[in-house]
Design a protein around this motif. Structure first.
Motif, mmCIF file in Angstrom:
data_model
loop_
_atom_site.group_PDB
_atom_site.id
_atom_site.type_symbol
_atom_site.label_atom_id
_atom_site.label_comp_id
_atom_site.label_asym_id
_atom_site.label_seq_id
_atom_site.Cartn_x
_atom_site.Cartn_y
_atom_site.Cartn_z
ATOM 1 N N TYR A 140 1.691 51.200 61.947
ATOM 2 C CA TYR A 140 0.264 51.315 61.601
ATOM 3 C C TYR A 140 -0.132 52.792 61.499
ATOM 4 N N GLY A 141 0.299 53.596 62.458
ATOM 5 C CA GLY A 141 0.010 55.029 62.412
ATOM 6 C C GLY A 141 0.659 55.695 61.209
ATOM 7 N N GLU A 199 4.992 47.903 65.894
ATOM 8 C CA GLU A 199 3.941 47.625 64.909
ATOM 9 C C GLU A 199 2.847 48.696 64.941
ATOM 10 N N VAL A 200 2.610 49.274 66.122
ATOM 11 C CA VAL A 200 1.617 50.345 66.239
ATOM 12 C C VAL A 200 2.139 51.603 65.562
ATOM 13 N N VAL A 221 5.237 53.101 72.739
ATOM 14 C CA VAL A 221 4.698 52.974 71.377
ATOM 15 C C VAL A 221 5.299 51.719 70.750
ATOM 16 N N LEU A 245 0.326 53.473 73.526
ATOM 17 C CA LEU A 245 -0.442 53.639 72.296
ATOM 18 C C LEU A 245 -0.806 52.279 71.709
ATOM 19 N N SER A 246 -2.037 52.160 71.215
ATOM 20 C CA SER A 246 -2.497 50.916 70.601
ATOM 21 C C SER A 246 -3.109 51.196 69.239
ATOM 22 N N GLN A 247 -3.313 50.137 68.472
ATOM 23 C CA GLN A 247 -3.945 50.281 67.161
ATOM 24 C C GLN A 247 -5.365 50.811 67.305
ATOM 25 N N THR A 248 -6.054 50.393 68.354
ATOM 26 C CA THR A 248 -7.414 50.893 68.605
ATOM 27 C C THR A 248 -7.400 52.400 68.818
ATOM 28 N N ASP A 249 -6.402 52.900 69.543
ATOM 29 C CA ASP A 249 -6.285 54.352 69.756
ATOM 30 C C ASP A 249 -6.138 55.081 68.419
ATOM 31 N N ILE A 250 -5.380 54.500 67.517
ATOM 32 C CA ILE A 250 -5.182 55.120 66.204
ATOM 33 C C ILE A 250 -6.481 55.116 65.406
#
Length: 223
Positions: A194-195, A190-191, A187, A151-156
């Motif tokens: 963020y989520g 930090e991600v 996961v 999972l990445s911040q972009t995915d979120i």
């Protein structure tokens, strides 16, 4: 000893002859030096031409080897990217199939009385497209779950956009309370934070099972 006129003329003749011999030797020496200089120039030009030829051949061979190495590296990178893409797809499928059987029970334990789920939904409407990995629902609630291997911040961010257009593209759910969740085999901390800050449930693998990382204080955002 008395020097007469004959002796003088004889000496002058000998001197003239010596000068001629000296001039002849000088001319021979100059000719020899010119020939040696010309030979040196010729050899230098030949050596220079040979050096230039060898340099050009070496440069051409180096260029050929460089292009061949570049071609091989490019092919290897393309093959590696293909294999990584296949691996990523398999990992994504593996994670999704781990999440599927657990997701309803996980949300029920959080007090959300969902009772069914739908997988791999795809909708096109008004020139827009919407794809949902898992949709967990009951009569008045729906949770859109996005599943990734890592999972990445972009995915979120992309999932937040997906949630914004969910009811517009799927109007049959216009009256439900929509929520969002993201899940991953990996996961980063930090991600996950963020989520959490953006009101999403964050699901992650823990051993052989899947867990919700959000604490009991968490209140999901509704769309």
């Amino acid at each position: 000893m008395t020097t007469n006129a004959d002796d003088v003329w004889r000496l002058l003749a000998e001197l003239a002859e010596a000068q001629k011999e000296t001039e002849r030797q000088f001319q021979e020496t100059r000719q020899l030096l010119q020939e040696q200089s010309q030979e040196s120039d010729r050899r230098f030009r030949e050596q220079s031409q040979e050096s230039d030829r060898r340099f050009r051949e070496q440069s051409q061979e180096s260029d050929r080897r460089f292009r061949e190495t570049e071609r091989i590296i490019k092919q290897q990178n393309e093959k590696l990217n293909q294999e990584l893409g296949k691996l990523g797809n398999r990992l994504g499928e593996f994670v999704e199939w781990q999440v599927r059987p657990a997701v309803v029970q996980l949300f029920q334990k959080r007090g959300i009385a969902v009772n069914e789920f739908h997988g791999d939904l795809s909708v096109k409407r008004f020139g827009e497209a919407l794809e949902i990995d898992l949709l967990v629902v009951n009569s008045d609630q729906a949770i859109l779950v996005e599943v990734k291997s890592k999972l990445s911040q972009t995915d979120i961010d992309e999932h937040l956009e997906r949630l914004e257009k969910f009811k517009r593209l799927m109007p049959r759910y216009s009256d439900v309370k929509a929520m969002g969740a993201v899940a991953g085999m990996v996961v980063p901390e930090e991600v996950a934070r963020y989520g959490y800050r953006h009101g999403l449930f964050v699901l992650a693998q823990s051993g052989d099972s899947v867990v919700i990382l959000n604490d009991d204080k968490f209140r999901p955002r509704q769309w």
